[in-house]
Scaffold this motif. Sequence first.
Motif, mmCIF file in Angstrom:
data_model
loop_
_atom_site.group_PDB
_atom_site.id
_atom_site.type_symbol
_atom_site.label_atom_id
_atom_site.label_comp_id
_atom_site.label_asym_id
_atom_site.label_seq_id
_atom_site.Cartn_x
_atom_site.Cartn_y
_atom_site.Cartn_z
ATOM 1 N N LEU A 15 5.232 3.182 -21.111
ATOM 2 C CA LEU A 15 5.357 2.083 -20.151
ATOM 3 C C LEU A 15 6.066 2.559 -18.890
ATOM 4 N N LYS A 16 7.170 3.272 -19.038
ATOM 5 C CA LYS A 16 7.924 3.786 -17.890
ATOM 6 C C LYS A 16 7.084 4.762 -17.066
ATOM 7 N N GLU A 17 6.215 5.511 -17.721
ATOM 8 C CA GLU A 17 5.347 6.451 -17.015
ATOM 9 C C GLU A 17 4.265 5.723 -16.213
ATOM 10 N N LYS A 18 3.796 4.599 -16.710
ATOM 11 C CA LYS A 18 2.714 3.859 -16.064
ATOM 12 C C LYS A 18 3.185 2.926 -14.944
ATOM 13 N N LEU A 19 4.448 2.526 -14.981
ATOM 14 C CA LEU A 19 4.951 1.562 -13.994
ATOM 15 C C LEU A 19 4.734 1.972 -12.537
ATOM 16 N N PRO A 20 4.957 3.234 -12.143
ATOM 17 C CA PRO A 20 4.785 3.582 -10.725
ATOM 18 C C PRO A 20 3.362 3.376 -10.179
ATOM 19 N N ALA A 21 2.380 3.268 -11.043
ATOM 20 C CA ALA A 21 1.007 3.044 -10.594
ATOM 21 C C ALA A 21 0.757 1.586 -10.228
ATOM 22 N N LEU A 22 1.690 0.712 -10.577
ATOM 23 C CA LEU A 22 1.556 -0.714 -10.284
ATOM 24 C C LEU A 22 2.256 -1.057 -8.972
ATOM 25 N N PRO A 23 1.833 -2.154 -8.320
ATOM 26 C CA PRO A 23 2.564 -2.621 -7.132
ATOM 27 C C PRO A 23 3.997 -3.004 -7.507
ATOM 28 N N TRP A 24 4.877 -2.985 -6.514
ATOM 29 C CA TRP A 24 6.302 -3.247 -6.744
ATOM 30 C C TRP A 24 6.550 -4.565 -7.455
ATOM 31 N N TYR A 25 5.790 -5.612 -7.119
ATOM 32 C CA TYR A 25 6.036 -6.924 -7.707
ATOM 33 C C TYR A 25 5.633 -6.963 -9.185
ATOM 34 N N MET A 26 4.649 -6.172 -9.579
ATOM 35 C CA MET A 26 4.293 -6.081 -10.994
ATOM 36 C C MET A 26 5.340 -5.263 -11.753
ATOM 37 N N GLN A 27 5.842 -4.228 -11.116
ATOM 38 C CA GLN A 27 6.929 -3.452 -11.727
ATOM 39 C C GLN A 27 8.142 -4.355 -11.960
ATOM 40 N N GLU A 59 -14.341 -5.082 -5.955
ATOM 41 C CA GLU A 59 -14.973 -6.281 -5.405
ATOM 42 C C GLU A 59 -14.701 -6.455 -3.905
ATOM 43 N N GLY A 60 -13.890 -5.581 -3.332
ATOM 44 C CA GLY A 60 -13.558 -5.700 -1.917
ATOM 45 C C GLY A 60 -12.598 -6.839 -1.620
ATOM 46 N N LEU A 61 -11.830 -7.259 -2.618
ATOM 47 C CA LEU A 61 -10.880 -8.350 -2.426
ATOM 48 C C LEU A 61 -9.523 -7.861 -1.943
ATOM 49 N N THR A 62 -9.430 -6.571 -1.734
ATOM 50 C CA THR A 62 -8.252 -5.945 -1.157
ATOM 51 C C THR A 62 -8.713 -4.725 -0.377
ATOM 52 N N LEU A 63 -7.966 -4.374 0.632
ATOM 53 C CA LEU A 63 -8.242 -3.145 1.379
ATOM 54 C C LEU A 63 -7.372 -2.000 0.890
ATOM 55 N N ALA A 64 -6.593 -2.254 -0.146
ATOM 56 C CA ALA A 64 -5.699 -1.229 -0.688
ATOM 57 C C ALA A 64 -6.498 -0.023 -1.164
ATOM 58 N N SER A 71 -1.408 -5.881 -2.229
ATOM 59 C CA SER A 71 -0.295 -6.700 -1.733
ATOM 60 C C SER A 71 -0.274 -8.092 -2.361
ATOM 61 N N LEU A 72 0.871 -8.741 -2.216
ATOM 62 C CA LEU A 72 0.976 -10.133 -2.631
ATOM 63 C C LEU A 72 0.012 -11.016 -1.838
ATOM 64 N N LEU A 73 -0.194 -10.676 -0.571
ATOM 65 C CA LEU A 73 -1.119 -11.440 0.256
ATOM 66 C C LEU A 73 -2.533 -11.388 -0.320
ATOM 67 N N LEU A 127 7.891 -15.586 -4.344
ATOM 68 C CA LEU A 127 7.202 -14.412 -3.808
ATOM 69 C C LEU A 127 5.740 -14.715 -3.510
ATOM 70 N N LEU A 128 5.131 -15.499 -4.376
ATOM 71 C CA LEU A 128 3.724 -15.847 -4.200
ATOM 72 C C LEU A 128 3.648 -17.303 -3.778
ATOM 73 N N LYS A 129 3.015 -17.528 -2.654
ATOM 74 C CA LYS A 129 3.003 -18.871 -2.086
ATOM 75 C C LYS A 129 1.881 -19.736 -2.637
ATOM 76 N N ARG A 130 0.891 -19.100 -3.277
ATOM 77 C CA ARG A 130 -0.247 -19.847 -3.784
ATOM 78 C C ARG A 130 -0.615 -19.258 -5.128
ATOM 79 N N ASN A 131 -0.946 -20.113 -6.075
ATOM 80 C CA ASN A 131 -1.253 -19.630 -7.426
ATOM 81 C C ASN A 131 -2.282 -20.571 -8.059
ATOM 82 N N TYR A 132 -3.253 -19.970 -8.752
ATOM 83 C CA TYR A 132 -4.260 -20.771 -9.466
ATOM 84 C C TYR A 132 -3.977 -20.722 -10.931
#
Length: 132
Positions: A15-27, A59-64, A71-73, A127-132
Amino acid sequence: MILLNIIKAADYKLLKEKLPALPWYMQQYIEHKLPDLSPSTLLEYTRDYMRFLHWLMAEGLTLASSPSLVSLLDLERLTMANIDSYKLFLQLQLNNGLSTRERKLASLKSLFHYLSQVAEDEEQYPLLKRNY
């Protein structure tokens, strides 16, 4: 009992090895849940999140350019149609059965709840302004 402790220790290390691959908010979320959930469960969460992040990118839902840069956005912009598309992806592309899909979606729901109801920015807003 010793075998369980060995498995937990191995899962915690992975788990500790995999965390850096996630965005900061998921970490941050994973770290927040460490006292409450087993390392094995959180390791499954990280796998679910990585699958979701790769799907967002495909799916092109992020430009990351990498999962850690989603991003959170990007999450705030998701629509119910996007969520429905992800559900279909899990079912049709990955051939996940109902219980597997529900587990994967539950890990995302838990994350979105944390980001919109628990975690705060420096001004004490969610942190997240909108959630479904």
